[in-house]
Motif scaffolding. Sequence first.
Motif, PDB file in Angstrom:
ATOM      1  N   ASP A  77       1.017  -1.349   0.048  1.00 23.97           N
ATOM      2  CA  ASP A  77      -0.116  -0.034  -0.153  1.00 23.97           C
ATOM      3  C   ASP A  77       1.068   1.388   0.013  1.00 23.97           C
ATOM      4  O   ASP A  77       0.526   2.270  -0.488  1.00 23.97           O
ATOM      5  CB  ASP A  77      -0.982  -0.001   1.212  1.00 23.97           C
ATOM      6  N   ALA A  78       1.874   1.111   0.904  1.00 23.10           N
ATOM      7  CA  ALA A  78       2.857   2.430   0.986  1.00 23.10           C
ATOM      8  C   ALA A  78       3.522   2.692  -0.630  1.00 23.10           C
ATOM      9  O   ALA A  78       3.582   3.889  -0.773  1.00 23.10           O
ATOM     10  CB  ALA A  78       3.712   2.267   1.811  1.00 23.10           C
ATOM     11  N   ALA A  79       3.744   1.519  -1.038  1.00 26.29           N
ATOM     12  CA  ALA A  79       4.588   1.711  -2.444  1.00 26.29           C
ATOM     13  C   ALA A  79       3.763   2.355  -3.384  1.00 26.29           C
ATOM     14  O   ALA A  79       3.841   3.258  -4.214  1.00 26.29           O
ATOM     15  CB  ALA A  79       5.195   0.298  -2.988  1.00 26.29           C
ATOM     16  N   ASP A  80       2.434   2.123  -3.287  1.00 26.37           N
ATOM     17  CA  ASP A  80       1.505   2.496  -4.173  1.00 26.37           C
ATOM     18  C   ASP A  80       1.234   4.166  -4.064  1.00 26.37           C
ATOM     19  O   ASP A  80       1.074   4.892  -5.012  1.00 26.37           O
ATOM     20  CB  ASP A  80       0.232   2.021  -4.155  1.00 26.37           C
ATOM     21  N   GLU A  81       0.965   4.413  -2.734  1.00 30.43           N
ATOM     22  CA  GLU A  81       0.798   5.913  -2.331  1.00 30.43           C
ATOM     23  C   GLU A  81       1.773   6.453  -2.797  1.00 30.43           C
ATOM     24  O   GLU A  81       1.846   7.598  -3.111  1.00 30.43           O
ATOM     25  CB  GLU A  81       0.495   5.677  -0.578  1.00 30.43           C
ATOM     26  N   ARG A  82       3.117   6.178  -2.436  1.00 28.20           N
ATOM     27  CA  ARG A  82       4.447   6.924  -2.648  1.00 28.20           C
ATOM     28  C   ARG A  82       4.270   7.030  -4.254  1.00 28.20           C
ATOM     29  O   ARG A  82       4.793   8.245  -4.658  1.00 28.20           O
ATOM     30  CB  ARG A  82       5.394   6.129  -2.154  1.00 28.20           C
ATOM     31  N   ALA A  83       4.199   6.314  -5.052  1.00 29.48           N
ATOM     32  CA  ALA A  83       4.099   6.280  -6.621  1.00 29.48           C
ATOM     33  C   ALA A  83       3.361   7.337  -6.893  1.00 29.48           C
ATOM     34  O   ALA A  83       3.308   8.270  -7.848  1.00 29.48           O
ATOM     35  CB  ALA A  83       3.935   4.924  -7.226  1.00 29.48           C
ATOM     36  N   ARG A  84       2.026   7.376  -6.234  1.00 28.48           N
ATOM     37  CA  ARG A  84       0.939   8.328  -6.539  1.00 28.48           C
ATOM     38  C   ARG A  84       1.542   9.710  -6.341  1.00 28.48           C
ATOM     39  O   ARG A  84       1.390  10.827  -7.099  1.00 28.48           O
ATOM     40  CB  ARG A  84      -0.203   8.145  -6.195  1.00 28.48           C
ATOM     41  N   ARG A  85       2.070   9.761  -5.148  1.00 29.83           N
ATOM     42  CA  ARG A  85       2.802  11.212  -4.833  1.00 29.83           C
ATOM     43  C   ARG A  85       3.753  11.646  -5.659  1.00 29.83           C
ATOM     44  O   ARG A  85       3.990  12.883  -5.899  1.00 29.83           O
ATOM     45  CB  ARG A  85       3.387  11.034  -3.337  1.00 29.83           C
ATOM     46  N   VAL A  86       4.550  10.532  -6.271  1.00 29.96           N
ATOM     47  CA  VAL A  86       5.810  11.032  -7.000  1.00 29.96           C
ATOM     48  C   VAL A  86       5.156  11.652  -8.180  1.00 29.96           C
ATOM     49  O   VAL A  86       5.595  12.742  -8.825  1.00 29.96           O
ATOM     50  CB  VAL A  86       6.690  10.149  -7.393  1.00 29.96           C
ATOM     51  N   ALA A  87       4.221  10.782  -8.881  1.00 33.08           N
ATOM     52  CA  ALA A  87       3.628  11.219 -10.231  1.00 33.08           C
ATOM     53  C   ALA A  87       2.840  12.667 -10.097  1.00 33.08           C
ATOM     54  O   ALA A  87       2.704  13.487 -10.771  1.00 33.08           O
ATOM     55  CB  ALA A  87       2.343  10.166 -10.288  1.00 33.08           C
ATOM     56  N   MET A  88       2.460  13.011  -8.712  1.00 31.86           N
ATOM     57  CA  MET A  88       1.857  14.260  -8.654  1.00 31.86           C
ATOM     58  C   MET A  88       2.899  15.423  -8.158  1.00 31.86           C
ATOM     59  O   MET A  88       2.253  16.517  -7.939  1.00 31.86           O
ATOM     60  CB  MET A  88       0.737  14.370  -7.322  1.00 31.86           C
ATOM     61  N   GLY A  89       4.177  14.969  -8.272  1.00 30.43           N
ATOM     62  CA  GLY A  89       5.130  15.901  -7.696  1.00 30.43           C
ATOM     63  C   GLY A  89       5.082  16.397  -6.217  1.00 30.43           C
ATOM     64  O   GLY A  89       5.666  17.480  -6.165  1.00 30.43           O
ATOM     65  N   MET A  90       4.493  15.550  -5.578  1.00 38.05           N
ATOM     66  CA  MET A  90       4.466  15.964  -4.157  1.00 38.05           C
ATOM     67  C   MET A  90       5.843  15.456  -3.498  1.00 38.05           C
ATOM     68  O   MET A  90       5.923  15.996  -2.178  1.00 38.05           O
ATOM     69  CB  MET A  90       3.223  15.207  -3.504  1.00 38.05           C
ATOM     70  N   VAL A  91       6.764  14.687  -4.149  1.00 38.55           N
ATOM     71  CA  VAL A  91       7.945  14.177  -3.468  1.00 38.55           C
ATOM     72  C   VAL A  91       9.045  14.467  -4.252  1.00 38.55           C
ATOM     73  O   VAL A  91       8.734  14.354  -5.557  1.00 38.55           O
ATOM     74  CB  VAL A  91       8.006  12.805  -2.630  1.00 38.55           C
ATOM     75  N   GLY A  92      10.267  14.459  -4.045  1.00 38.72           N
ATOM     76  CA  GLY A  92      11.265  14.742  -4.719  1.00 38.72           C
ATOM     77  C   GLY A  92      12.248  15.600  -4.395  1.00 38.72           C
ATOM     78  O   GLY A  92      11.907  16.292  -3.256  1.00 38.72           O
ATOM     79  N   ARG A  93      13.409  15.861  -5.078  1.00 40.04           N
ATOM     80  CA  ARG A  93      14.387  16.690  -4.520  1.00 40.04           C
ATOM     81  C   ARG A  93      14.591  17.640  -5.832  1.00 40.04           C
ATOM     82  O   ARG A  93      14.345  17.457  -6.936  1.00 40.04           O
ATOM     83  CB  ARG A  93      15.839  16.164  -4.700  1.00 40.04           C
ATOM     84  N   LEU A  94      14.760  19.070  -5.221  1.00 44.76           N
ATOM     85  CA  LEU A  94      14.647  20.082  -6.420  1.00 44.76           C
ATOM     86  C   LEU A  94      15.726  21.140  -6.170  1.00 44.76           C
ATOM     87  O   LEU A  94      15.537  21.831  -4.972  1.00 44.76           O
ATOM     88  CB  LEU A  94      13.104  20.704  -6.346  1.00 44.76           C
ATOM     89  N   ALA A  95      16.716  21.157  -6.699  1.00 44.29           N
ATOM     90  CA  ALA A  95      17.850  22.093  -6.713  1.00 44.29           C
ATOM     91  C   ALA A  95      17.777  23.268  -7.639  1.00 44.29           C
ATOM     92  O   ALA A  95      17.514  22.981  -8.594  1.00 44.29           O
ATOM     93  CB  ALA A  95      19.211  21.353  -6.701  1.00 44.29           C
ATOM     94  N   SER A 124      16.497  23.120  -2.532  1.00 41.78           N
ATOM     95  CA  SER A 124      17.399  23.679  -2.282  1.00 41.78           C
ATOM     96  C   SER A 124      17.740  24.661  -3.176  1.00 41.78           C
ATOM     97  O   SER A 124      17.696  24.827  -4.467  1.00 41.78           O
ATOM     98  CB  SER A 124      18.710  22.601  -2.077  1.00 41.78           C
ATOM     99  N   PHE A 125      18.379  25.949  -2.701  1.00 43.27           N
ATOM    100  CA  PHE A 125      18.672  27.061  -3.531  1.00 43.27           C
ATOM    101  C   PHE A 125      20.138  27.380  -3.407  1.00 43.27           C
ATOM    102  O   PHE A 125      20.668  26.973  -2.426  1.00 43.27           O
ATOM    103  CB  PHE A 125      17.823  28.085  -2.969  1.00 43.27           C
ATOM    104  N   GLN A 126      20.599  27.581  -4.640  1.00 41.82           N
ATOM    105  CA  GLN A 126      21.826  28.199  -4.857  1.00 41.82           C
ATOM    106  C   GLN A 126      21.857  29.729  -5.443  1.00 41.82           C
ATOM    107  O   GLN A 126      21.816  29.677  -6.587  1.00 41.82           O
ATOM    108  CB  GLN A 126      23.103  27.200  -5.683  1.00 41.82           C
ATOM    109  N   GLY A 127      22.013  30.484  -4.688  1.00 43.59           N
ATOM    110  CA  GLY A 127      21.679  32.012  -5.087  1.00 43.59           C
ATOM    111  C   GLY A 127      23.122  32.526  -5.773  1.00 43.59           C
ATOM    112  O   GLY A 127      24.032  31.755  -5.472  1.00 43.59           O
ATOM    113  N   GLU A 128      22.924  33.855  -6.396  1.00 49.96           N
ATOM    114  CA  GLU A 128      24.311  34.277  -6.950  1.00 49.96           C
ATOM    115  C   GLU A 128      25.227  33.413  -7.791  1.00 49.96           C
ATOM    116  O   GLU A 128      26.407  33.353  -7.911  1.00 49.96           O
ATOM    117  CB  GLU A 128      25.213  34.773  -5.776  1.00 49.96           C
ATOM    118  N   MET A 129      24.376  32.681  -8.575  1.00 50.34           N
ATOM    119  CA  MET A 129      24.981  31.929  -9.547  1.00 50.34           C
ATOM    120  C   MET A 129      24.908  32.704 -10.902  1.00 50.34           C
ATOM    121  O   MET A 129      23.921  33.234 -11.213  1.00 50.34           O
ATOM    122  CB  MET A 129      24.296  30.607  -9.711  1.00 50.34           C
TER     123      MET A 129
END
Lengths: 297, 297
Positions: A77-95, A124-129
Amino acid sequence: MDRLRQLHYFIVVAEECHFGRAAQRLHMAQPPLSQQIRRLEKEVGVELFTRSTRHVALTPAGEDYLLHARQILAAVDAADERARRVAMGMVGRLAIGCVGSATYSLLPALSRLLGRELPGVDVSFQGEMLSQEQLTALRQGRIDLALLRPPVDDATLTAMVLRRDRLLAAVPHTHPLADREELSVSQLAGSDLIVHQAPRLSAMHGVVLRLFSDAGTAPRIRHEVGETSTMVTLVAAGRGVAVVPEPTRALALEGVRYIPLIDEDAHVDLVAAHLTQTEEPHLLRALEMLKDLARQQ
Amino acid sequence: MDRLRQLHYFIVVAEECHFGRAAQRLHMAQPPLSQQIRRLEKEVGVELFTRSTRHVALTPAGEDYLLHARQILAAVDAADERARRVAMGMVGRLAIGCVGSATYSLLPALSRLLGRELPGVDVSFQGEMLSQEQLTALRQGRIDLALLRPPVDDATLTAMVLRRDRLLAAVPHTHPLADREELSVSQLAGSDLIVHQAPRLSAMHGVVLRLFSDAGTAPRIRHEVGETSTMVTLVAAGRGVAVVPEPTRALALEGVRYIPLIDEDAHVDLVAAHLTQTEEPHLLRALEMLKDLARQQ
DNA sequence: TAAAAATACTCCATAGGTATTTTAT
DNA sequence: ATAAAATACCTATGGAGTATTTTTA
């Protein structure tokens, strides 16, 4: 086969310790339930229950199996839920990379928006690039989203114009033109000019040089600096003038006047860029939110 | 349904990025494989692959799902394996209680044997426990296996005789009878006797008293001690004599002579006891090994 | 146009139902 | 004697196979 169904049946029988009641709870008849449990035991190779007509109980192996069976069903169940959240852009990393001038105007609002709308995304942000640094970082995957100045001449990258910033002259308040309401680039020809270092990395460097050549004059470059904040500090110290995008006004240092430039093309775009091939849902959602944010401002 | 099978299919397709090759690896035709993956995607509610006729690739959600799918399949196999090991008595906890006299003779060998044969079983020993204490500990589940002296008069407990220990007189070397090859209980009537404290807890206490009454004499009890080792220490100090089971010889203190008693019934059984209703495989295996061990010795 | 996934259909293995028997208390 | 699990047998869902169509690089 269909081990997951068997595990579900097993858990219910273990909880009821009674095949009849378990079958009721499972909305099925008792014989097929008994069969499935027997089949499960055969496949695992272990007796999971001790049965008599009066009493059904878990064996020690069954007790152990029960714990794992519950974990496995929960994991599915957790794997299904997580995949749905990934597909919705609810989880991930964003630099996110960002040029100096947008660091002060756009990043704070974007940070707040992402934190509220995509709390599961690790931002995560990297300013002044510098712009060119960001393009390289995008290709190397060190950042996922770049906020920079044009041009973006690379088919593997996609850019979207967020807004157009007017260019201003930043002059010391002691400068002869400090009290003007507006200026043209040609009027700056006689002043010492402060620009960014590294002409190949900073987009602003090229923009400023072109402005001067369009105005038919040559700039008198006296200082080259790494960061926009340093540039404004030097202006405040009276060391020269600089051409900066309007959001730099946020750096309201004592002794600095920001004066709009009236020349044609005295502006520079702010664009968001990312890998063209990307389909990361959280990045796509962030892009949408960025577009909305730019429209509002 | 049959999610586990779907997960297996999914993993292979993800590894091959090609439905045809994946179907080959799975020894099945391509169409049903495509169908199962489609069904899986529908059930999870997420696209797991981006497909074209030329290229199949995982979506971000698919990447995430792949990790969990592998974990789930591994967890199922691990649960099966663990249940089998539990059923074989290869894993579990085993708390063993032991009377003083067997602590020195039986425990070391048993510990070695269990460590070698059932390495997955977490064995703990509590030596120097009185018989009655152990019966209570068994009922309360504080220990799983008791090594003690009879009687075991409780239908909820099962006892098995491991061996019969001769009783010896432990006398100081200064004692008038110290050089005899053998003694009868009646010859000890005139000596001070050291016995265990707590007549209700120690089985030896009752055994010794009965020996004296059978011999038609009354013991002259002078000291009561908690542990067998204390008892022998007192004998060594010349404070009196004691009646002990033969394995106590392992406590070979300076100044102590151990002399066999020739009386009828001058012996005491060592039994292994456990909850009658237990079916814990690792306990049953330990009992078998204990039986073998006693036969050998 | 050629390779590969999707669709259409057919078949059969197996999960589930009903009726009955066995077993243990 | 009776409650409950096991067995026997039947039905039907759905997973897998074959033939074919659709799609896109």
